[in-house]
Design an enzyme around this catalytic site. Structure first.
Site, mmCIF file in Angstrom:
data_model
loop_
_atom_site.group_PDB
_atom_site.id
_atom_site.type_symbol
_atom_site.label_atom_id
_atom_site.label_comp_id
_atom_site.label_asym_id
_atom_site.label_seq_id
_atom_site.Cartn_x
_atom_site.Cartn_y
_atom_site.Cartn_z
ATOM 1 N N HIS A 128 32.507 29.310 51.200
ATOM 2 C CA HIS A 128 33.516 28.475 50.540
ATOM 3 C C HIS A 128 34.800 28.452 51.355
ATOM 4 O O HIS A 128 35.272 29.492 51.810
ATOM 5 C CB HIS A 128 33.832 29.025 49.143
ATOM 6 C CG HIS A 128 32.772 28.715 48.135
ATOM 7 N ND1 HIS A 128 33.001 28.724 46.786
ATOM 8 C CD2 HIS A 128 31.477 28.365 48.295
ATOM 9 C CE1 HIS A 128 31.889 28.405 46.149
ATOM 10 N NE2 HIS A 128 30.941 28.193 47.029
ATOM 11 N N TYR A 150 39.966 28.418 39.185
ATOM 12 C CA TYR A 150 40.747 29.379 38.394
ATOM 13 C C TYR A 150 41.663 28.554 37.481
ATOM 14 O O TYR A 150 42.549 27.857 37.979
ATOM 15 C CB TYR A 150 41.606 30.255 39.300
ATOM 16 C CG TYR A 150 40.842 31.322 40.062
ATOM 17 C CD1 TYR A 150 40.122 31.015 41.214
ATOM 18 C CD2 TYR A 150 40.846 32.640 39.626
ATOM 19 C CE1 TYR A 150 39.424 31.996 41.905
ATOM 20 C CE2 TYR A 150 40.158 33.636 40.320
ATOM 21 C CZ TYR A 150 39.444 33.302 41.454
ATOM 22 O OH TYR A 150 38.758 34.267 42.136
ATOM 23 N N PRO A 165 39.695 41.846 37.934
ATOM 24 C CA PRO A 165 38.844 41.066 38.836
ATOM 25 C C PRO A 165 39.398 39.695 39.260
ATOM 26 O O PRO A 165 38.743 38.989 40.024
ATOM 27 C CB PRO A 165 37.544 40.888 38.028
ATOM 28 C CG PRO A 165 37.925 41.107 36.613
ATOM 29 C CD PRO A 165 39.098 42.014 36.603
ATOM 30 N N LYS A 186 38.640 41.465 44.302
ATOM 31 C CA LYS A 186 38.872 42.475 45.346
ATOM 32 C C LYS A 186 38.040 43.750 45.206
ATOM 33 O O LYS A 186 37.907 44.506 46.181
ATOM 34 C CB LYS A 186 40.361 42.887 45.361
ATOM 35 C CG LYS A 186 41.278 41.818 45.870
ATOM 36 C CD LYS A 186 41.097 41.603 47.359
ATOM 37 C CE LYS A 186 41.460 40.207 47.758
ATOM 38 N NZ LYS A 186 40.626 39.604 48.758
ATOM 39 N N TYR A 198 43.421 36.399 49.527
ATOM 40 C CA TYR A 198 42.103 36.110 48.946
ATOM 41 C C TYR A 198 40.988 36.278 49.973
ATOM 42 O O TYR A 198 39.968 36.918 49.692
ATOM 43 C CB TYR A 198 42.099 34.690 48.361
ATOM 44 C CG TYR A 198 40.977 34.468 47.367
ATOM 45 C CD1 TYR A 198 41.192 34.637 46.001
ATOM 46 C CD2 TYR A 198 39.700 34.106 47.785
ATOM 47 C CE1 TYR A 198 40.171 34.461 45.084
ATOM 48 C CE2 TYR A 198 38.671 33.928 46.879
ATOM 49 C CZ TYR A 198 38.908 34.098 45.530
ATOM 50 O OH TYR A 198 37.893 33.931 44.626
HETATM 51 P P1 FAD Z 1 29.863 51.070 41.346
HETATM 52 O O1 FAD Z 1 29.309 49.753 41.679
HETATM 53 O O2 FAD Z 1 30.349 51.318 39.966
HETATM 54 O O3 FAD Z 1 28.751 52.145 41.718
HETATM 55 C C1 FAD Z 1 28.813 53.488 41.286
HETATM 56 C C2 FAD Z 1 27.400 53.996 41.137
HETATM 57 O O4 FAD Z 1 27.452 55.373 40.790
HETATM 58 C C3 FAD Z 1 26.652 53.287 40.011
HETATM 59 O O5 FAD Z 1 25.405 52.840 40.479
HETATM 60 C C4 FAD Z 1 26.516 54.353 38.941
HETATM 61 O O6 FAD Z 1 25.348 54.197 38.172
HETATM 62 C C5 FAD Z 1 26.505 55.623 39.767
HETATM 63 N N1 FAD Z 1 26.927 56.828 39.042
HETATM 64 C C6 FAD Z 1 27.857 56.954 38.081
HETATM 65 N N2 FAD Z 1 27.944 58.224 37.676
HETATM 66 C C7 FAD Z 1 27.052 58.925 38.401
HETATM 67 C C8 FAD Z 1 26.677 60.286 38.431
HETATM 68 N N3 FAD Z 1 27.244 61.183 37.614
HETATM 69 N N4 FAD Z 1 25.734 60.670 39.299
HETATM 70 C C9 FAD Z 1 25.136 59.773 40.140
HETATM 71 N N5 FAD Z 1 25.461 58.461 40.136
HETATM 72 C C10 FAD Z 1 26.406 58.044 39.282
HETATM 73 N N6 FAD Z 1 34.694 42.941 40.835
HETATM 74 C C11 FAD Z 1 34.911 41.702 41.218
HETATM 75 O O7 FAD Z 1 35.486 41.508 42.304
HETATM 76 N N7 FAD Z 1 34.497 40.653 40.427
HETATM 77 C C12 FAD Z 1 33.855 40.853 39.229
HETATM 78 O O8 FAD Z 1 33.490 39.922 38.548
HETATM 79 C C13 FAD Z 1 33.621 42.155 38.779
HETATM 80 N N8 FAD Z 1 32.992 42.414 37.592
HETATM 81 C C14 FAD Z 1 32.789 43.710 37.217
HETATM 82 C C15 FAD Z 1 32.159 44.004 35.996
HETATM 83 C C16 FAD Z 1 31.993 45.331 35.544
HETATM 84 C C17 FAD Z 1 31.325 45.624 34.216
HETATM 85 C C18 FAD Z 1 32.443 46.383 36.382
HETATM 86 C C19 FAD Z 1 32.271 47.835 35.928
HETATM 87 C C20 FAD Z 1 33.041 46.089 37.602
HETATM 88 C C21 FAD Z 1 33.231 44.762 38.033
HETATM 89 N N9 FAD Z 1 33.842 44.449 39.269
HETATM 90 C C22 FAD Z 1 34.063 43.181 39.640
HETATM 91 C C23 FAD Z 1 34.237 45.438 40.207
HETATM 92 C C24 FAD Z 1 33.182 45.646 41.298
HETATM 93 O O9 FAD Z 1 31.908 45.355 40.809
HETATM 94 C C25 FAD Z 1 33.338 47.077 41.736
HETATM 95 O O10 FAD Z 1 34.603 47.193 42.362
HETATM 96 C C26 FAD Z 1 32.223 47.593 42.659
HETATM 97 O O11 FAD Z 1 31.031 47.720 41.923
HETATM 98 C C27 FAD Z 1 32.616 48.935 43.258
HETATM 99 O O12 FAD Z 1 31.523 49.530 43.878
HETATM 100 P P2 FAD Z 1 31.321 51.097 43.840
HETATM 101 O O13 FAD Z 1 30.106 51.362 44.646
HETATM 102 O O14 FAD Z 1 32.591 51.774 44.177
HETATM 103 O O15 FAD Z 1 31.070 51.455 42.310
HETATM 104 C C1 PHB Z 2 32.326 36.112 40.381
HETATM 105 O O1 PHB Z 2 31.724 35.135 40.876
HETATM 106 O O2 PHB Z 2 31.717 36.989 39.748
HETATM 107 C C2 PHB Z 2 33.788 36.232 40.528
HETATM 108 C C3 PHB Z 2 34.458 35.338 41.334
HETATM 109 C C4 PHB Z 2 35.832 35.436 41.471
HETATM 110 C C5 PHB Z 2 36.516 36.439 40.793
HETATM 111 C C6 PHB Z 2 35.843 37.329 40.004
HETATM 112 C C7 PHB Z 2 34.465 37.225 39.865
HETATM 113 O O3 PHB Z 2 37.862 36.504 40.918
#
Ligand code: FAD
Ligand code: PHB
Length: 401
Positions: free
Chosen positions: A79, A208, A300, A304, A393
């Site tokens: 995009h 947005y 979100p 980021k 962005y």
């Molecule tokens: P995570 O993806 O949370 O991975 C952590 C992992 O550790 C998970 O698989 C979990 O199961 C595991 N874990 C937890 N506890 C334990 C334990 N005790 N022992 C072993 N494993 C464990 N960001 C955006 O930019 N746009 C979005 O739309 C967006 N939507 C989101 C929706 C939700 C519900 C959440 C929670 C986050 C969202 N985010 C979004 C943020 C983005 O998805 C996260 O920043 C990203 O997943 C970070 O990656 P991570 O690997 O640090 O953590």
């Molecule tokens: C998404 O596609 O999940 C998405 C896109 C932009 C955002 C957050 C989530 O700012």
């Protein structure tokens, strides 16, 4: 009854197989460093969990250079801009024109996770799903340990360092002694209802939208799959959102003359995400290094979260590689400071986007609303303001965050 304890050893013990943990394991493997990844959930669960969708320019480059970008380049949607929509009109932010040619790629987080799991298994690396009772020990020594149970047996994994990649609700951050970490936090008085619908997107680029009924975002995953978000109450329940109400609300909040929402398909997923800003400092305690959501959360609106997790593990993998190759700890000692600069930039951007686009309750005199309009008007009229949005962005170069 569990079986007798088994003791293991590795160089880097990684807690969590989200994007941060899996990418770290992959990057370390590329540097010839051995690691073990431990994940609470099943493989199916982590591969199906719908979350973020926007990859920054630098994230795409990093995944490609690390050899896990092949499907992303084939299936991801490149995009070149987004639309800001308010008062029934739209304004496009042109990324390449404002950032010297940069763009973003829309590719679901669970697709990144699938690609990384496949790469890990193909490389024969250790990755254990459905581990239980994970705990971390001896963090202030140079031989920290992870204890866990798996398949009915207790295990102890001795490591040189532990990477806490276990997300916001994980066990690593709370295992740091009280007082060693400083917490900075803000909760927002709203949440996001996220929806996945089997309908062709009604737009080529993300929209947005600011509306007096609340924020709305039109995103997508594929040419057949749309992703939407609606601002909702912080304590809302998906049961309050039957499909009809979702489509009505999207139609109202995204309305623009000459534009129509395609609502001709089933909604296949609904979930509510709280909105919070959160940072711990430093992102390290002894032999424990926190990365991704384990260390920080952004609302979100700026897309980021996932990109920050990628940035952290790149810094950590480079620092570990230098340490193992030369014995030089400088990169590890600087880990937290190196990450926090990028983290706070993203915290500010995410807060700014959130503040500009959401309806704030208790804004009885319309002060917030007028500030939002002034800000949106400025972004639309000033190239400098639009550039601020665009360069944040698409993301900064790794050494320029
Ligand atoms: P995570 O993806 O949370 O991975 C952590 C992992 O550790 C998970 O698989 C979990 O199961 C595991 N874990 C937890 N506890 C334990 C334990 N005790 N022992 C072993 N494993 C464990 N960001 C955006 O930019 N746009 C979005 O739309 C967006 N939507 C989101 C929706 C939700 C519900 C959440 C929670 C986050 C969202 N985010 C979004 C943020 C983005 O998805 C996260 O920043 C990203 O997943 C970070 O990656 P991570 O690997 O640090 O953590
Ligand atoms: C998404 O596609 O999940 C998405 C896109 C932009 C955002 C957050 C989530 O700012």
């Amino acid at each position: 009854m569990t079986a007798l304890s088994a003791e293991h050893r590795t160089q880097v013990g990684i807690v969590g197989a989200g994007p941060a943990g899996l990418l770290l394991a992959h990057l370390l493997h590329g540097h010839g460093i051995e690691s073990v990844v431990l994940e609470l959930r099943s493989r199916e669960y982590v591969e199906q969990r719908v979350r973020a969708g926007v990859l920054e320019h630098g994230t795409v480059q990093l995944l490609s250079e690390a050899g896990v970008g092949e499907r992303m380049r084939r299936e991801g949607l490149v995009h070149h801009g987004i639309e800001l929509r308010f008062d029934g009109r739209g304004h496009r932010i042109d990324f390449p024109a404002l950032t010297g040619g940069r763009s973003i790629t829309v590719y679901g987080q669970q697709e990144v996770v699938k690609d990384l799991i496949r790469a890990r298994l193909d490389a024969g690396g250790a990755l254990h799903f459905e581990v239980q009772d994970v705990s971390v020990h001896d963090l202030d020594s140079d031989r920290p340990a992870i204890r866990y149970s798996h398949d009915g047996a207790d295990h102890e994994l001795r490591c040189d360092v532990i990477a806490g990649c276990d997300g916001f609700h994980g066990v690593c951050r709370p295992s740091v002694p009280d007082g060693a970490l400083e917490t900075h936090e803000r909760e927002y008085p709203f949440a996001w209802l996220g929806i996945l619908a089997e309908v062709a997107p009604s737009t080529e680029e993300l929209i947005y939208a600011r509306h007096e009924r609340g924020f709305a975002l039109h995103s997508m995953r594929t040419p057949e799959l749309s992703r939407f978000y609606l601002q909702c109450e912080p304590d809302d329940d998906v049961d309050n959102w039957p499909d009809e109400r979702i489509w009505d609300e999207l139609r109202i909040r995204l309305e623009r003359e000459g534009w129509e929402l395609n609502a001709d398909g089933p909604i296949i997923e609904k979930g509510i995400t709280p909105m919070r800003s959160y940072v711990v400092e430093p992102m390290q305690y002894g032999s424990l290094f926190l990365a991704g959501d384990a260390a920080h959360i952004v609302p979100p609106t700026g897309a980021k979260g996932l990109n920050l997790a990628v940035g952290d593990v790149k810094v950590l993998a480079d620092a570990l590689s230098r340490w193992y190759a030369t014995g030089d700890r400088a990169g590890l000692d600087a880990y937290s400071d190196s990450c926090l600069r990028r983290v706070w930039r993203a915290e500010h951007f995410s807060w700014w986007m959130t503040s500009m686009l959401h309806r704030f309750p208790h804004d009885d005199e319309g002060f917030e609303e007028r500030l939002q309009r002034a800000q949106l008007d400025y972004v639309c009229r000033s190239r400098a303001a639009a550039t601020t949005l665009a360069e944040n962005y698409v993301g900064f170069a790794w050494d320029d965050g």
